[in-house]
Design an enzyme around this catalytic site. Structure first.
Site, PDB file in Angstrom:
ATOM      1  N   HIS A 123       0.818  -1.171   0.030  1.00 43.05           N
ATOM      2  CA  HIS A 123      -0.104   0.021  -0.041  1.00 43.05           C
ATOM      3  C   HIS A 123       0.946   1.341  -0.189  1.00 43.05           C
ATOM      4  CE1 HIS A 123      -2.832   3.171   2.010  1.00 43.05           C
ATOM      5  NE2 HIS A 123      -3.944   1.979   1.545  1.00 43.05           N
ATOM      6  N   ASP A 201       3.188  -4.707   8.356  1.00 40.45           N
ATOM      7  CA  ASP A 201       1.836  -4.065   8.211  1.00 40.45           C
ATOM      8  C   ASP A 201       0.696  -4.804   8.051  1.00 40.45           C
ATOM      9  OD1 ASP A 201      -0.471  -2.696   6.960  1.00 40.45           O
ATOM     10  OD2 ASP A 201       0.750  -1.649   5.320  1.00 40.45           O
ATOM     11  N   GLN A 204      -4.309  -5.187   6.861  1.00 39.97           N
ATOM     12  CA  GLN A 204      -5.379  -6.432   6.247  1.00 39.97           C
ATOM     13  C   GLN A 204      -5.406  -7.710   6.983  1.00 39.97           C
ATOM     14  OE1 GLN A 204      -7.846  -5.399   4.366  1.00 39.97           O
ATOM     15  NE2 GLN A 204      -7.005  -3.359   3.699  1.00 39.97           N
ATOM     16  N   LYS A 227     -10.263  -1.127  10.749  1.00 43.22           N
ATOM     17  CA  LYS A 227     -10.672  -2.351   9.768  1.00 43.22           C
ATOM     18  C   LYS A 227     -10.753  -3.543  10.813  1.00 43.22           C
ATOM     19  CE  LYS A 227      -7.579  -0.517   6.523  1.00 43.22           C
ATOM     20  NZ  LYS A 227      -8.360   0.121   5.259  1.00 43.22           N
ATOM     21  N   CYS A 366      -4.614   2.609  -3.676  1.00 42.90           N
ATOM     22  CA  CYS A 366      -3.487   3.189  -3.047  1.00 42.90           C
ATOM     23  C   CYS A 366      -2.458   2.290  -3.150  1.00 42.90           C
ATOM     24  CB  CYS A 366      -3.834   3.390  -1.620  1.00 42.90           C
ATOM     25  SG  CYS A 366      -4.805   4.687  -1.197  1.00 42.90           S
TER      26      CYS A 366
HETATM   27  C1  LIG Z   1      -2.061  -3.016   3.684  1.00 38.58           C
HETATM   28  C2  LIG Z   1      -2.576  -1.678   4.369  1.00 38.58           C
HETATM   29  N1  LIG Z   1      -1.761  -0.879   4.582  1.00 38.58           N
HETATM   30  C3  LIG Z   1      -1.900   0.361   4.999  1.00 38.58           C
HETATM   31  C4  LIG Z   1      -3.156   1.056   4.839  1.00 38.58           C
HETATM   32  C5  LIG Z   1      -3.459   2.347   5.369  1.00 38.58           C
HETATM   33  O1  LIG Z   1      -4.387   2.321   6.568  1.00 38.58           O
HETATM   34  P1  LIG Z   1      -4.985   3.598   7.354  1.00 38.58           P
HETATM   35  O2  LIG Z   1      -5.618   4.109   6.058  1.00 38.58           O
HETATM   36  O3  LIG Z   1      -5.892   3.203   8.157  1.00 38.58           O
HETATM   37  O4  LIG Z   1      -3.885   4.457   7.853  1.00 38.58           O
HETATM   38  C6  LIG Z   1      -4.203   0.244   4.506  1.00 38.58           C
HETATM   39  C7  LIG Z   1      -5.516   0.812   4.067  1.00 38.58           C
HETATM   40  O5  LIG Z   1      -6.370   0.412   3.217  1.00 38.58           O
HETATM   41  C8  LIG Z   1      -3.896  -1.301   3.844  1.00 38.58           C
HETATM   42  O6  LIG Z   1      -4.857  -1.864   3.330  1.00 38.58           O
END
Ligand SMILES: Cc1ncc(COP(=O)(O)O)c(C=O)c1O
Length: 410
Positions: A123, A201, A204, A227, A366
């Site tokens: 992401h 990270d 998900q 999430k 993203c």
């Molecule tokens: C794999 C992953 N990393 C980071 C993020 C960023 O999360 P946040 O927008 O809650 O900071 C997301 C959001 O969809 C994500 O799916």
């Protein structure tokens, strides 16, 4: 074996009763934001009605109650991922946690010529902070390549690691392809060849897989509350205690100091509190605490098994729709299914599905590098959660067949 209580679960999420465009809501966008059960909504309302005050600030009853709620939640969250209380830092979300690590650890513990390993499926939140760090500190970023089946090419990992490798930062589960990365295998390879830190990270991962940070032996595991059925605006950064102690605070100001003088350096309190400057989001923390309690009541293993069945069910149905292109691996895949209808733009598909009350995510998610790998501007993404049922998937398949007819008529 007890049956998965899908009816009861669905009745706990009031939003699932919504009618959208004269159709029952089919919510398939949980990877972007999971819906909230009553227990979370009620806990937040109760907190604001009865207990709200600034935490860590006052000696009066309400302030002390707020502080207690925050610290009890910290303990529950630590237990949920097999960490200790001092290893849990409250942040806004995953994005903020990665920025915290890049700015605190990255700016203080990396040097010219070091390298960091990411993957091609990350992401943007797990790419951009490292790009900025790389530019400022003159370090190198290397990427574990994607394969056409949507998995990582782990065979090329060894070549990327050397004695200057300082960090591997990797998603637990791809937010586009649903790929469950084989973290233990990957972490073992990295640790055999270097002393690099491991950042997972878990944006998900956290709501779909059991997480044990001791077993993973990762240095950081981070996730967003929204999430995992919790509120927006609250997230968690797990960091190994010794590491957090060494790292300086990043966002600085009130609430984290031992002493401030106009002529001498400020001194800070202990971690994890030294990373939580400013008034904390106690309402969010209270909600997240309840969300995690709710997940524990259902059982993360049961949720995973339920979602795994749904993925197989959805893949079988969707792949029968002519012209529908599915992306992502056939196995080791979590609750996400990405697809396109021929060359039709994902926005067109998403807008038409919305007419039938079906909510999916469209666009680049993203993850523009992932889109570039598959040579598409965007994808449609249906994502599941503990409350998703087979009827949701049947409605998606039916909706897609109708949308395809409409688009092909143009
Ligand atoms: C794999 C992953 N990393 C980071 C993020 C960023 O999360 P946040 O927008 O809650 O900071 C997301 C959001 O969809 C994500 O799916």
């Amino acid at each position: 074996m007890t049956m998965y209580p899908i009816k009861k679960i669905r009745s706990d999420f009031p939003i699932l009763n919504r009618i959208i465009n004269q159709h029952p809501l089919t919510y398939l966008d949980s990877a972007a934001a999971a819906q909230k059960p009553n227990i979370v909504i009620d806990a937040q309302a109760h907190y604001y009605r009865n207990e709200y005050a600034a935490a860590h600030r006052g000696i009066h009853t309400l302030s002390a109650e707020s502080t207690d709620q925050m610290e009890i939640a910290r303990l529950h969250i630590a237990n949920f991922i097999n960490a200790s209380r001092e290893e849990i830092v409250f942040v806004k979300n995953t994005t903020e946690a990665i920025n915290l690590i890049a700015n605190s650890w990255g700016h203080n513990f990396t040097n010219y010529g070091d390298n960091i390993i990411l993957t091609e499926m990350e992401h943007h939140s797990n790419i951009v902070p490292w790009q900025i760090l790389a530019k400022n500190r003159k370090i190198i970023l290397n990427y574990i390549p994607l394969t056409s089946s949507g998995t990582l090419d782990i065979s090329s990992l060894s070549k990327l690691i050397n004695h200057r490798t300082q960090l591997l930062s990797i998603s637990h589960i791809s937010n586009v392809l649903g790929t469950i990365n084989p973290l233990i295998e990957i972490i073992n390879i990295v640790k055999k060849k270097s002393d690099a830190l491991i950042l997972v990270d878990g944006a998900q991962g956290i709501a779909h897989q059991p997480v044990d940070v001791q077993k993973l032996d990762c240095d950081f595991y981070i996730f967003s509350g929204h999430k995992i059925y919790g509120p927006s605006g609250i997230g968690v950064m797990y960091g190994k205690k010794k590491l957090l102690q060494k790292m300086p605070p990043w966002i600085v100001g009130g609430g984290i100091v031992q002493n401030v003088s106009l002529i001498q350096d400020t001194t800070f309190i202990e971690s994890p509190w030294k990373f939580e400057s400013g008034s904390p989001n106690v309402g969010g923390i209270v909600g997240l605490d309840k969300a995690i309690a709710y997940v524990k009541t259902i059982g993360i293993d049961k949720i995973y098994a339920h979602e795994d069945q749904l993925i197989h069910y959805a893949t079988n149905i969707l792949q029968k729709i002519p012209g529908l292109i599915l992306y992502g691996p056939k196995s080791m895949r979590s609750s996400i299914i990405a697809f396109n209808i021929g060359t039709h733009h994902s926005y067109d598909v998403g807008i038409l599905l919305n007419q039938y009350g079906i909510a999916i995510r469209t666009g680049h998610h993203c993850a523009i590098p992932t889109m570039n790998y598959f040579k598409v501007p965007g994808m449609c993404r249906a994502s599941f959660a503990m409350y998703t049922n087979k009827e949701d998937i049947d409605r998606l398949a039916h909706g897609l067949t109708k949308v395809q007819c409409l688009l092909n008529q143009q």
